[in-house]
Design a protein around this motif. Structure first.
Motif, PDB file in Angstrom:
ATOM      1  N   ALA A 113       0.193   3.417   3.675  1.00 25.45           N
ATOM      2  CA  ALA A 113      -0.436   4.463   2.875  1.00 25.45           C
ATOM      3  C   ALA A 113      -0.407   5.773   3.664  1.00 25.45           C
ATOM      4  O   ALA A 113      -0.283   5.769   4.886  1.00 25.45           O
ATOM      5  CB  ALA A 113      -1.877   4.072   2.559  1.00 25.45           C
ATOM      6  N   THR A 120      -4.060   2.939  -3.972  1.00 25.35           N
ATOM      7  CA  THR A 120      -4.296   1.581  -3.463  1.00 25.35           C
ATOM      8  C   THR A 120      -5.788   1.419  -3.189  1.00 25.35           C
ATOM      9  O   THR A 120      -6.377   2.254  -2.498  1.00 25.35           O
ATOM     10  CB  THR A 120      -3.530   1.364  -2.129  1.00 25.35           C
ATOM     11  OG1 THR A 120      -2.194   1.877  -2.268  1.00 25.35           O
ATOM     12  CG2 THR A 120      -3.475  -0.110  -1.768  1.00 25.35           C
ATOM     13  N   ALA A 141      -5.301   5.662  -0.176  1.00 23.74           N
ATOM     14  CA  ALA A 141      -5.858   4.308  -0.219  1.00 23.74           C
ATOM     15  C   ALA A 141      -7.350   4.326   0.066  1.00 23.74           C
ATOM     16  O   ALA A 141      -7.857   5.216   0.762  1.00 23.74           O
ATOM     17  CB  ALA A 141      -5.140   3.411   0.787  1.00 23.74           C
ATOM     18  N   ALA A 192       0.818  -1.215   0.000  1.00 24.24           N
ATOM     19  CA  ALA A 192       0.000   0.000   0.000  1.00 24.24           C
ATOM     20  C   ALA A 192       0.849   1.262   0.000  1.00 24.24           C
ATOM     21  O   ALA A 192       1.949   1.289   0.546  1.00 24.24           O
ATOM     22  CB  ALA A 192      -0.913  -0.001   1.221  1.00 24.24           C
ATOM     23  N   ARG A 193       0.326   2.290  -0.649  1.00 28.44           N
ATOM     24  CA  ARG A 193       0.993   3.599  -0.607  1.00 28.44           C
ATOM     25  C   ARG A 193       0.001   4.688  -0.988  1.00 28.44           C
ATOM     26  O   ARG A 193      -1.092   4.415  -1.486  1.00 28.44           O
ATOM     27  CB  ARG A 193       2.189   3.626  -1.556  1.00 28.44           C
ATOM     28  CG  ARG A 193       1.852   3.220  -2.953  1.00 28.44           C
ATOM     29  CD  ARG A 193       3.128   3.017  -3.778  1.00 28.44           C
ATOM     30  NE  ARG A 193       2.872   2.159  -4.921  1.00 28.44           N
ATOM     31  CZ  ARG A 193       2.181   2.515  -5.985  1.00 28.44           C
ATOM     32  NH1 ARG A 193       1.664   3.715  -6.060  1.00 28.44           N
ATOM     33  NH2 ARG A 193       1.985   1.672  -6.981  1.00 28.44           N
TER      34      ARG A 193
END
Ligand code: SAH
Length: 309
Positions: free
Chosen positions: A157, A208, A139, A135-136
């Motif tokens: 995230a 994400t 999101a 994740a980043r």
């Protein structure tokens, strides 16, 4: 057979304190479900034959695991078809309403008496870790329930929006975020379809996205309708992916098989106007074994997707 099933879960000990100990026929124990939530067991006896063995099962579980308490979540509708009552009752010891479990370093509360299934969706553990690690940026967790995916996304995230139609479920998600000290999760009570459409209209993009809807196909007759639902939600989610964005999408419908699910994703990708790569297909984790000869033991499939444009 019970002891073997329990021993098979040993690799999960360092990973989680909530997992399935017995997955019915998948573990050679038809109609029996046993889930472990820390030191409490939640069981489901889903056939009339098994019900007659109840005392024996409770004894065996106590002998093998010495739990603090055992709760019967005998409330699934299938019990009615077996001529059995739908009840929730303590079979042994003491059982709290909620209990904290950990999963890949994230903590959350399971609602043992009132939560969906036996208190939580234990089957998504590996998938949460998978998309959580990748994740980043911005999101989005659609169909968030108690925020279990959102919590994993929040670790990497910048910000997570957790969408669910149930305000009560999202209240739990908020409590779970606080429990982990995460301040970057925003709960949004909304229909996920509407939320995604509105986001598209607004020109929003996410790096994400998680799409983990409830089983749209409750029976064989509703499969076609369900496929349209999956196609719709996945198409719009794909359109919302930022360039290079990642998406994890799942289907837990028994009646939607892996090839059907892939077909839906192909269709959704074609209709989305995006170039979408499939990086990984996932099935069920170790504690929910799928027997090749007993297809009913399988129901969960997922895919990790990447926007190539
Ligand atoms: N992702 C969760 C499980 C999701 S269960 C986890 O990993 O634990 C499905 C969730 O979808 C439920 O919380 C239900 O309230 C929600 N839901 C059902 N229909 C919805 C809709 N149309 N829009 C948004 N949420 C919905």
């Amino acid at each position: 057979t019970l002891a073997r099933a329990i021993a098979r879960r040993t690799p999960l000990h360092p990973v989680a304190t909530g997992y399935r100990l017995v997955h019915g026929e998948g573990d050679g124990l038809p109609s029996l479900v046993v889930d472990r939530y820390d030191d409490v067991l939640v069981v489901q006896l889903l056939s009339a034959g098994l019900e007659t063995q109840r005392a024996h099962i409770v004894d065996a579980l106590q002998e093998l695991l010495s739990p603090r308490g055992i709760l019967a979540r005998n409330d699934p509708a299938v019990r009615t078809r077996e001529g059995l009552q739908r009840t929730v009752e303590v079979l042994a010891g003491e059982v709290p309403d909620t209990i904290e479990i950990t999963e890949h370093g994230v903590r959350y509360l399971a609602a043992l008496r009132t939560g969906q299934k036996t208190g939580a969706f234990l089957d998504q553990r590996d998938n949460r870790a998978l998309i959580g690690a990748l994740a980043r940026g911005r999101a989005l967790d659609c169909f968030s329930y108690h925020g279990s995916f959102a919590l994993h996304l929040a670790r990497h995230a910048e910000h997570v929006t957790a969408v669910d139609v149930s305000a009560a479920a999202l209240e739990r998600a908020g409590e779970n975020a606080a429990r982990n000290g995460y301040t970057n999760i925003t709960p949004v009570v909304a229909d996920a379809f509407e939320y995604l459409r509105q986001a598209r209209t607004n020109g929003d993009r996410f790096d994400t996205i998680v799409v983990d809807p409830p089983a749209f196909a409750k029976n064989r007759a509703s499969v076609e309708h369900a496929m349209r639902g999956y196609a719709d939600i996945n198409r719009i989610a794909m359109q919302l992916l930022a360039p290079g964005g990642l998406m994890f999408t799942a289907s837990c419908s028994h009646h939607v098989h892996v090839p059907d699910f892939l077909e839906v994703l192909e269709y959704a990708a074609a209709e989305s106007g995006r170039s979408i790569a499939i990086r990984q297909i996932t099935l069920q984790p170790l504690d929910h074994p799928i027997l090749l000869t007993v297809p009913e033991t399988g129901y969960l499939k997922g895919a990790l997707l990447e926007a190539m444009d």
